[in-house]
Design an enzyme around this catalytic site. Sequence first.
Site, mmCIF file in Angstrom:
data_model
loop_
_atom_site.group_PDB
_atom_site.id
_atom_site.type_symbol
_atom_site.label_atom_id
_atom_site.label_comp_id
_atom_site.label_asym_id
_atom_site.label_seq_id
_atom_site.Cartn_x
_atom_site.Cartn_y
_atom_site.Cartn_z
ATOM 1 C CG HIS A 194 -3.169 11.144 -2.749
ATOM 2 N ND1 HIS A 194 -3.312 12.188 -3.642
ATOM 3 C CD2 HIS A 194 -3.441 11.673 -1.518
ATOM 4 C CE1 HIS A 194 -3.641 13.291 -2.979
ATOM 5 N NE2 HIS A 194 -3.737 12.998 -1.690
ATOM 6 C CD GLU A 195 -3.743 9.972 1.885
ATOM 7 O OE1 GLU A 195 -2.978 10.669 2.575
ATOM 8 O OE2 GLU A 195 -4.801 10.414 1.398
ATOM 9 C CG HIS A 245 0.185 13.535 1.748
ATOM 10 N ND1 HIS A 245 0.359 14.745 1.106
ATOM 11 C CD2 HIS A 245 -1.103 13.163 1.499
ATOM 12 C CE1 HIS A 245 -0.771 15.097 0.500
ATOM 13 N NE2 HIS A 245 -1.668 14.145 0.725
#
Length: 293
Positions: free
Chosen positions: A184-185, A188
């Site tokens: 998920h990170e 980004h």
Amino acid sequence: MRFSVFLPAIAALSSAVAAQRSCGSIPHKAFSNELKEAMENSRTSSFSNVTSNVTINTYFHVITDGNTGKISDETLQKQIAVLNSDYKASGFSFKLVASDSVDNPTWAAGEDDMGMKSALRKGGYDTLNVYFVPMLREGLLGFCYFPMKNPSEGQKIKDGCVINSNSVPGGSAQNYNEGKTTTHEVGHFMGLYHVFNEQEGNCQQDGDMIEDTPVQGSASSGCPTGKDSCPQQGVDSIHNYMDYSYDSCLTEFSPGQIKRMQMLWQFRAGSGSGSVTRPRPKPPVLMDYEHRL
């Protein structure tokens, strides 16, 4: 020097379960503007070629406070395997060049982010640095910095992802311990927003500006099949890595997200692969944790 009153507290926090995914990644306004410009320019011939089939050099940094936060080499290998599996369809892969472990109570408590990265960061702006920390403020599972077209030296140093070490495969963060927080990170890091609007209940805007992720008015929790938080066409993207569902529920990026990552990779590749110039790190500032508890 360590504060003995702090050690039981951090040990308790390190074993606490995560009730709901919480991400601290906030895009800089400059990134939002650069993204809109890139989307507009993507319609021209000068921007028509997107990047694909890229191997990203990756460094893992494990931050500990004594025995708190330790991660085995086997677990780190499982984490990089999860990352590569999840990004396989995107054309991006991750090569774990090296990992290190540093015992530092200040950094382990989620403090002095700049000092930690100034001391440990490796590679250029196209290199992924992941810092595994046993305790993050406000119950966060992680945060990461978005790519910038023309990053300053300070932005290059702060770049990378900070991950709660309890979220790695087999960790103690119940429902969030299959390694998907890192997936998920890193999303980004690659330029992706959350699939949901940050303002709860907002169905008037397309939060991530990607056509094939339906407008979503709230973050998901658990694995709520059929969740549909907005009246526009399409149900919520509960299986998307950029939602907040349980790790076991996250299985995909959309084709539009993959195109976005490929398009924005030029921000990182264009900033060069040479090592970032790092300032001389200051000694860690030891806070009086007795007054924080």
